[in-house]
Every structure is written in structure tokens, then in C-alpha cells.
Design an enzyme around this catalytic site. Structure first.
Site, PDB file in Angstrom:
ATOM      1  N   LYS A   1       0.851  -1.185   0.000  1.00  0.00           N
ATOM      2  CA  LYS A   1       0.000   0.000   0.000  1.00  0.00           C
ATOM      3  C   LYS A   1       0.889   1.239   0.000  1.00  0.00           C
ATOM      4  O   LYS A   1       1.743   1.393   0.877  1.00  0.00           O
ATOM      5  CB  LYS A   1      -0.910   0.026   1.228  1.00  0.00           C
ATOM      6  CG  LYS A   1      -2.132  -0.864   1.137  1.00  0.00           C
ATOM      7  CD  LYS A   1      -3.177  -0.378   0.150  1.00  0.00           C
ATOM      8  CE  LYS A   1      -3.822   0.926   0.579  1.00  0.00           C
ATOM      9  NZ  LYS A   1      -4.681   0.793   1.760  1.00  0.00           N
ATOM     10  N   HIS A   2       0.702   2.101  -0.968  1.00  0.00           N
ATOM     11  CA  HIS A   2       1.427   3.372  -1.050  1.00  0.00           C
ATOM     12  C   HIS A   2       2.936   3.192  -0.922  1.00  0.00           C
ATOM     13  O   HIS A   2       3.603   3.808  -0.103  1.00  0.00           O
ATOM     14  CB  HIS A   2       0.879   4.354  -0.021  1.00  0.00           C
ATOM     15  CG  HIS A   2      -0.519   4.800  -0.340  1.00  0.00           C
ATOM     16  ND1 HIS A   2      -0.807   5.646  -1.379  1.00  0.00           N
ATOM     17  CD2 HIS A   2      -1.704   4.476   0.223  1.00  0.00           C
ATOM     18  CE1 HIS A   2      -2.116   5.843  -1.441  1.00  0.00           C
ATOM     19  NE2 HIS A   2      -2.686   5.140  -0.493  1.00  0.00           N
TER      20      HIS A   2
ATOM     21  N   HIS B   1      13.972   5.115  -0.683  1.00  0.00           N
ATOM     22  CA  HIS B   1      13.147   6.294  -0.929  1.00  0.00           C
ATOM     23  C   HIS B   1      12.803   6.380  -2.412  1.00  0.00           C
ATOM     24  O   HIS B   1      13.564   5.925  -3.250  1.00  0.00           O
ATOM     25  CB  HIS B   1      13.885   7.577  -0.515  1.00  0.00           C
ATOM     26  CG  HIS B   1      14.069   7.714   0.970  1.00  0.00           C
ATOM     27  ND1 HIS B   1      13.045   8.059   1.820  1.00  0.00           N
ATOM     28  CD2 HIS B   1      15.163   7.518   1.750  1.00  0.00           C
ATOM     29  CE1 HIS B   1      13.503   8.103   3.065  1.00  0.00           C
ATOM     30  NE2 HIS B   1      14.776   7.774   3.045  1.00  0.00           N
TER      31      HIS B   1
ATOM     32  N   ASN C   1      12.336   6.179   7.396  1.00  0.00           N
ATOM     33  CA  ASN C   1      12.876   5.176   8.298  1.00  0.00           C
ATOM     34  C   ASN C   1      11.892   4.015   8.445  1.00  0.00           C
ATOM     35  O   ASN C   1      10.687   4.219   8.417  1.00  0.00           O
ATOM     36  CB  ASN C   1      13.110   5.777   9.689  1.00  0.00           C
ATOM     37  CG  ASN C   1      14.316   6.696   9.743  1.00  0.00           C
ATOM     38  OD1 ASN C   1      15.326   6.460   9.112  1.00  0.00           O
ATOM     39  ND2 ASN C   1      14.207   7.748  10.543  1.00  0.00           N
TER      40      ASN C   1
END
Length: 389
Positions: free
Chosen positions: A65-66, A389, A228
Site C-alpha cells: 500500500k502506497h 526512498h 525510516n
């Protein structure tokens, strides 16, 4: 050039969205129409399950999810209690189906509307489980004919089904653009494997084979989780992920709270809850999450419980939950970067953590190791940071 036109970008106002490569795309959309975020989930999720399969030799699944996993698991058989808490009615499941049931079951609230990745060809058992869940789409290296038929009929025929070439390898350099500026770096080709678990830095050196497997699952999951991040794992599956937090203790606490909910779902009071037949799975998941929270009165209050339950639930006290969780042990934890303070260890221990893998390298490593020794925790320094990221 090979491209797939998308519905829109991250938001409906962001048009002209597509994915493309100069040569040939390794993915085919077999059904539905993929969205921008769908493909971000799909491509990250595929890498995760491919690495889990390579590292463990077991079929693997993840629920995304996302652009972060809500759950991930390998295909170990489900216990009778796990079948109850994951609401699995089939007596026998394929290894792949068991993997997805576990991945979806880690954090069912977060997995609502997930994007699924499977390490192996999607079979009938797995498709049947997926068909009963609210999900946006799936990526896999292939589909059995009956499984594909089931998935193509999901969501009134709009369910996104993507097939990926399992032999595809991305270029060594990866690029992305932010605010018109191009970033370039080497892909993170670090292989998370059992060799990373050799540097045990605590007095306690115990690291059974099943724990090594769980630590590897947590570390590979973190490799594809927005940082994180901290991940709790047990019995071949993720049970709590804390993703994208600015503070490490917040990661540890968030993931620990999710792990606690996962454990509390097997408490006899939760297993004994009686739900109305007309209540959907998502509403059941929400009611359970509230019932095991610090405010169970929200679903027990007069006038509310009748909308979900057939019988009024008995009170689930804080002392009862505390006593139950105090008996939990054997949980493994991975962290994508070092723990800067020992408070993370204290919080992890409250959720039954007895094994930890983290990179090491903090100026307070000795303080963190000392806290592990005090709490009887085995800690491994992997020497490798896993920021994503």
C-alpha cells in the site's frame, strides 16, 4: 520505445502519465488499467517477493500500500488459529496461497485495497483467496488459466492483472526526476542473505534456523519499505511494519503496536467474537482493531455493538491484554538503520522481541548492546544500511 499509458499520475489532476523504456517493457497488463501508484507498488513488490524466494527457497507474497509493504510472507502451512484469524475456509492450501494469506493477514486494515505481488505463477487457491479480499491489483510471473479467469472477473472486470518477465534485470544505474532535476545512482543490488547474520554482538548468541529465516524476511521487507523503517517478523511472516517515520523510536513503536494487534487477534476473547452475517470483512477488521485497542468501549458501547456483533462482546481489559502480551516471545526485528538510543530496544522487548538485526555504527552502540544483554536479546550487526526512498 515501449510504453503503457496510465489513467493519471499520483493524483487525478496529474495527466499525461505513462511508464516507458527505450527497449521493451518487461510487464504486460492482462486486465484492467494500471495507475501510477499501482505500478510503483507492483514493481517494488515484485522485487521484494523475488528476493524472498531466492533467499528462502519458498514461495513468497506481499501486500503493498502506497509504496510500502503492509505484510510479506513465505509459504509455510497455516495453523488452525491462523486460518481463523485470516478467515481462511479452505482445508488445504498451496504454498503460494499460504504465503498470500499470511501477507494479507499481517495488518489487515492497512492491506485494504492492496496491490499484490507473488513470486510464482498464480494458482487457483491463491486466486480464490484474493477474490474474497478488497484489492486493487496483482503482479506475478504468470497465471494458471482458472486463476486468471477468477481475477479478470474481480471488481466487475476492472481488476488490474500484470504479468512480469521473471528473467528481467534492470540496468545498473537508476534515475528519477524531482522538480525537474534528475537524480542518478547505482541500483541497490545488495543481496540480503544469511551471511549478514554472522556478527552477533550480544552475550546471548542463540540464533535458531527459523529465527534466521524471520530476520531475513524482515530485512528484505525493509529493503523495499519507505524509510525510516522497522519490521517485526515471526513464523515466516511480517507481523508489523513501521514505515516512513522521521524518528526511529516512532518506527519501532508503530510496528510494535501492529505486532501486538496481530498477536491479540489470537486471544480467546477475540476468537470468540460473533459477527453479523451481513458485515463485510473490512468492517470486521476495523471492529477487531478497536476491540483490542486501548478503547474497546467504542465497539461495546450500547447502541453500537448491535451494528457489528450478534452478541455484546465482553470487556477486554488492559490487564488481560497486558498479561497475554507478556507471554509472547520469539519475535524477530529488523531495522533499516542503526538504533540511536536504547529506548528502541525497550519498546521492542514489550512486543516479545528476542532477536534483532540492525546495521550497527551508532556512537551509542555499546549502550544499545548493553540494553539487549539486560533483556536477554540476541543482536546481530549486519553492517548494511537499507534506506529506501
Amino acid at each position: 520505445m515501449d510504453e503503457i499509458r496510465l489513467k493519471y499520475g499520483c493524483n487525478p489532476n496529474q495527466g499525461n502519465a505513462r511508464v516507458y523504456v527505450e527497449d521493451k517493457l518487461p510487464i504486460r497488463v492482462l486486465n484492467g488499467r494500471a495507475g501510477y501508484i499501482n505500478l510503483l507498488d507492483a514493481l517494488n513488490a515484485w522485487q521484494l517477493v523475488r528476493e524472498l524466494k531466492e533467499a528462502t527457497g519458498l514461495p513468497a507474497a506481499t501486500s503493498f500500500k502506497h509504496v510500502s509493504p503492509a505484510g510479506a510472507a513465505v509459504g509455510l502451512p497455516l495453523t488452525d488459529i491462523e486460518k481463523l484469524i485470516y478467515r481462511i475456509s479452505q482445508n488445504e492450501l498451496s504454498g503460494l496461497a499460504s504465503a498470500y494469506a499470511r501477507a494479507r493477514g499481517a495488518d489487515r486494515m492497512s492491506s485494504f485495497g492492496d496491490f499484490i505481488a507473488l513470486s510464482d505463477v498464480c494458482d487457483y487457491d491463491t486466486a480464490m483467496i484474493i477474490n474474497s479480499e478488497v484489492s486493487d491489483g496483482i503482479i506475478a510471473p504468470g497465471y494458471e488459466s482458472k486463476a486468471l479467469e477468477i481475477l479478470k472477473n474481480k471488481r466487475k472486470g476492472t481488476y488490474t492483472v500484470i504479468q512480469i518477465d521473471p528473467s528481467y534485470e534492470a540496468p545498473e544505474l537508476e534515475k528519477k526526476e524531482v522538480f525537474g532535476i534528475t537524480f542518478e545512482q547505482e541500483r541497490n543490488n545488495l543481496k540480503v542473505n544469511f551471511d549478514m547474520l554472522k556478527n552477533i554482538v550480544t552475550i546471548k548468541k542463540e540464533l535458531p534456523e527459523n529465527v534466521k529465516r524471520d530476520l531475513i524476511i524482515s530485512l528484505i521487507t525493509l529493503k523495499y519499505t519507505q524509510s525510516n523503517s522497522v519490521c517485526y517478523a515471526k513464523d515466516g511472516q511480517v507481523i508489523g511494519v513501521g514505515a516512513g517515520q522521521q524518528s526511529r523510536i516512532h518506527c519501532t513503536s508503530l510496528a510494535g503496536d501492529k505486532a501486538d494487534i496481530w498477536h491479540l487477534r489470537s486471544h480467546e476473547k477475540v476468537l470468540g467474537l460473533k459477527f453479523r452475517q451481513d458485515i463485510g470483512r473490512a468492517n470486521i477488521d476495523n471492529a477487531i482493531a478497536i476491540y483490542v485497542s486501548d478503547h474497546p468501549e467504542d465497539v461495546i458501547a450500547e447502541g453500537i455493538w448491535q451494528t457489528v456483533f450478534t452478541d455484546k462482546p465482553s470487556e477486554f481489559t488492559k490487564d488481560e491484554k497486558k498479561e497475554f502480551l507478556e507471554n509472547i516471545s520469539g519475535v524477530s526485528l529488523g531495522s533499516d538503520a542503526f538504533f540511536p538510543f536504547s529506548d528502541n530496544i525497550e519498546r521492542a522487548a514489550k512486543s516479545g522481541v528476542k532477536f534483532i538485526a540492525e546495521p550497527g555504527g551508532s556512537i551509542r552502540d555499546e549502550e544499545v548492546i548493553k540494553k539487549c544483554d539486560e533483556l536477554g536479546i540476541t543482536m546481530v550487526f549486519t553492517g548494511s544500511r537499507l534506506f529506501h526512498h
